[in-house]
Design a protein around this motif. Structure first.
Motif: not given
Ligand SMILES: [Zn+2]
Length: 294
Positions: A273-288
């Protein structure tokens, strides 16, 4: 829910988690000194908008705005008697956005109390985590995610409290930094190997790492977890780099593309499972998500 998160992982799917909530709330106007979790009551639409943004970005798992929702944290704002109400509202908002098809992971952060110093008893900590986890499940969470932990004893009590008092799948993540020797340790000196051993013993079903320096170090952390256990599902939620203070504003520099470029090696190392923490945005999640799908 049709399938539990563990069922989905068993099908060899790599799942996409969500990104930051705290920094997103600040972007929406949360002021320093304000209680982020109270926004579940006072700014319900803004919180719902965050959950929906991540769903639109493709997240399979949406967290809840309840990181500081323990009685210890809420008491700092005079809200210690509203733990159930606030956590239930947090989960209900994310469930409203997620519907029946996506997972809602009730976020549980550190209490800020230390067993080591006699600040608090084990029973008090356990009871606090139980109260929060039960309310999150009641509001609609099918997962409890205990995150940003640095101490084994606190994390173990949180895992046990969630496991013994809810039917939720229990995830735990700890925050590591790299030592000059190139090893990974939490602020309290815990290694990834120790985390795996203790958290499995406490009953955690998914283990991983969140927050910290940025995504680059996460591959080494996944490898260390995998060296200790080849079976347990692993979750990684990195910050968008180290926070930097520029003109009084906190900036996270890692771009969506930069973060996503590490996805193939994270998967190769064994992340599920991969996601983001502080400073990540929906754009980061979309790219991941794009990289996971490619
Ligand atoms: Zn973080």
């Amino acid at each position: 829910m049709n399938m539990t998160i563990l069922d989905e992982i068993k099908q060899n799917k790599i799942l996409l988690a969500d990104g930051a909530w705290g920094t997103f709330l600040q972007a929406k106007g949360l002021k320093p000194g304000e209680c982020p979790e109270l926004w579940n009551i006072t700014h319900r639409k803004d919180v719902l908008d965050i959950a929906e943004s991540y769903l639109l970005a493709g997240s399979d798992i949406i967290e809840t705005n309840s990181f500081g929702g323990s009685i210890f944290k809420l008491s700092q704002y005079g809200l210690g008697d509203r733990v159930s109400e606030i956590n239930q509202a947090a989960a209900a908002i994310s469930r409203e956005a997620a519907g029946k098809k996506k997972h809602v992971a009730g976020s549980v952060g550190p209490t800020g109390k230390m067993l080591l110093t006699g600040d608090v008893t084990e029973k008090e900590l356990y009871d606090a985590f139980r109260e929060q986890a039960v309310a999150l499940e009641k509001g609609g969470a099918d997962i409890i995610i205990i995150e940003t932990m640095t101490a084994i004893d606190e994390a173990s009590l949180a895992v046990r409290a969630a496991k013994e008092n809810t039917k939720c799948t229990v995830i735990v993540t700890m925050t590591f930094t790299r030592t000059p020797k190139g090893e990974y340790r939490t602020m309290m000196g815990v290694s990834p190997e120790e985390m795996v051993r203790s958290m499995k013993e406490a009953g955690a079903q998914i283990i991983g790492s969140n927050c910290g320096n940025g995504i680059e170090d996460m591959t080494g952390i996944v490898k260390a977890i995998r060296a200790a256990d080849n079976e347990i599902p692993v979750i990684i939620q990195a910050n968008a780099g180290l926070p930097e203070l520029i003109d009084g504003k906190t900036i996270f520099r890692e771009s969506p593309e930069m973060m996503a470029s590490f996805v193939p090696e994270l998967i190769k190392a064994g992340a599920n499972i991969i996601g983001g923490c502080c400073g990540t945005t929906p754009e980061h999640i979309r790219e991941i998500g794009r990289k996971i799908g490619s």
